[in-house]
Design an enzyme around this catalytic site. Structure first.
Site, PDB file in Angstrom:
ATOM      1  N   GLY A   1     -40.225 -18.035  35.378  1.00 61.10           N
ATOM      2  CA  GLY A   1     -40.109 -16.980  36.201  1.00 61.10           C
ATOM      3  C   GLY A   1     -40.350 -15.795  35.825  1.00 61.10           C
ATOM      4  CG  ASN A   2     -42.076 -12.681  37.314  1.00 60.22           C
ATOM      5  OD1 ASN A   2     -41.549 -11.674  38.243  1.00 60.22           O
ATOM      6  ND2 ASN A   2     -42.928 -13.616  37.970  1.00 60.22           N
ATOM      7  NE  ARG A   3     -36.168  -8.031  33.007  1.00 61.63           N
ATOM      8  CZ  ARG A   3     -36.332  -6.850  32.406  1.00 61.63           C
ATOM      9  NH1 ARG A   3     -37.024  -6.700  31.173  1.00 61.63           N
ATOM     10  NH2 ARG A   3     -35.313  -5.874  32.715  1.00 61.63           N
ATOM     11  CB  SER A   4     -40.900  -9.262  40.321  1.00 62.25           C
ATOM     12  OG  SER A   4     -41.272  -8.670  41.589  1.00 62.25           O
TER      13      SER A   4
END
Ligand code: CTP
Length: 409
Positions: A208-211
């Site tokens: 995943g990512n931090r958006s």
């Protein structure tokens, strides 16, 4: 710095209890809040509650504290008037310029921005009488917000629900920053991707990512308030309120996001790809949890394959005339944002690209943003540091500019 003087007007509807949170939102940000309820609002929430929350006296009529000429002073001193909830009756009284209680008198006197958040049953909201009153108020520069769609009092559901207090406060601050919200997207469809995608490794792990999805939802918020039909295809996001009347399509992976975007592309006038799409996904998604140390688990060397570039696909469909939408993308860069942004715009073929610098973890999850809007025509507009709603307004201004040049009305 002197504190912002905010008048919170409250009309007599069941949603009056949400005004308490709105008062709290403004006082916590350092504002001096004066609550002005209608007499009927006090049937729902007592004056003592509003007095305790605001730290200021609460009156409803023009005949209390007459020596202080309140009906004039409260309006004159206000930097911002926010009315939530506004009932059908209050909209009608405002539209004809009545001054029969302290709230309507205050609005007549005020020369500052006025933001009105209606709440009523769907039939009352859609009634031509109410719509005519709303149109009259908007024509005078008052921002009458679109209500949310959802559960109303009793078993009813539909447009007419009060927006969430934080949404109202943020939109009101945007009106202070950028002026009344124009209805420039009525009859238009705006399609937005937001948040981060999650690419499954196995049933419990993912990439995943931090958006946070905040910029995408802010775009939806402004587009909806400008009158557009909004769809947001959202991956993983913070818990964010739904923009008025917007369709929220929840997805996880890039491929799901692409499917849902593509399904809505044909009818879109503006597409903004604000999602942080994972460029790669695991080659194989395990159906059972991978165990550390098991021979074929491969947890130390995950094989990845490239995800589709959704934005590029949208541009290809536009080139194949499957959509006429104006297309805007984002570029989050840690270095040389302008140079990389210009190259990315050319590579992706979008009409517009919002470039921001995310060096040191900036922007992700934050409420503010800044950067540049690059146009395919070579234009470059600096976007000063502002709330994500204010930035959204500028991106939509740029997209509406392209739309105006490319499409008949
Ligand atoms: N995007 C997309 N699909 C992808 C990757 C990106 O739709 N698979 C969109 C994003 O939503 C954004 C724009 O493309 O609007 C740019 O995203 P970014 O991750 O900065 O671009 P990349 O092409 O992945 O470039 P980089 O090599 O810098 O990661």
């Amino acid at each position: 710095m002197t504190a912002l003087n905010v008048v919170v007007g409250v009309a007599g509807g069941i949603a009056a209890y949400k005004a308490c949170h709105l008062v709290r939102n403004f006082t916590e940000s350092g504002a001096n809040v004066r609550v002005v309820p209608t007499p009927n609002a006090l049937e729902f929430v007592g004056a003592a509650t509003f007095e305790a929350l605001s730290g200021n006296p609460v009156d409803t009529g023009v005949f209390t504290r007459v020596d202080e000429v309140q009906h004039v002073r409260v309006g004159q001193e206000a930097d911002l008037v926010v009315i939530a909830p506004a009932t059908a009756d209050l909209l009608a009284r405002l539209a004809v310029g009545r001054a029969d209680d302290l709230l309507t008198a205050t609005v007549l006197v005020a020369t500052c921005p006025v933001v009105v958040a209606p709440a009523m049953h769907t039939e009352m909201w859609r009634n031509p009488a109410t719509q005519a009153n709303v149109a009259a108020l908007r024509s005078r520069g008052i921002t009458v917000l679109e209500p949310a769609s959802g559960r109303l009092t009793g078993a009813d559901s539909g447009p007419g629900r009060l927006l969430e207090p934080d949404q109202i406060a943020d939109l009101a601050r945007t009106v202070l920053e950028t002026g009344p919200i124009r209805r420039s997207l009525e009859g238009r469809r705006v399609l937005i991707s937001a948040g981060g995608t999650q690419e499954n490794i196995d049933p419990v792990r993912y990439i995943g990512n931090r958006s946070s999805g905040r910029q995408g939802f802010a775009l939806g918020e402004i587009a909806a308030q400008r009158g557009a039909d909004v769809s947001i295809v959202a991956g993983d996001t913070d818990a964010l309120p739904t923009p008025a009347g917007a369709e929220i399509v929840r997805v996880r992976s890039a491929r799901e996001m692409q499917r849902e975007i593509d399904a809505r592309l044909g009818s879109a006038d503006i597409v903004v790809m604000a999602a942080a799409v994972a460029d790669y996904r695991p080659e194989k998604e395990a159906t059972a949890k991978l165990k550390k140390g098991e021979a074929d688990a491969n947890l130390s060397t995950l094989r990845l394959v490239e995800n589709p570039d959704i934005l590029k696909g949208v541009v290809e469909k536009r080139n194949a005339q499957q959509t006429r939408a104006v297309i805007a993308g984002f570029a989050a860069e840690t270095d040389n944002p302008l140079e990389y942004g210009r190259a990315k715009l050319a590579r992706k073929g979008a009409d517009l690209l919002m470039v921001n610098s995310v060096a040191g973890g900036r922007v992700f999850g934050e409420r503010r943003n800044s950067g540049w809007i690059l146009g395919r025509d070579g234009s470059e507009t600096e976007v000063a540091d502002g709330s994500k709603l204010a930035v959204a307004a500028q991106i939509l201004d740029a997209a509406e500019g392209v739309l105006g040049r490319s499409l008949p009305n």
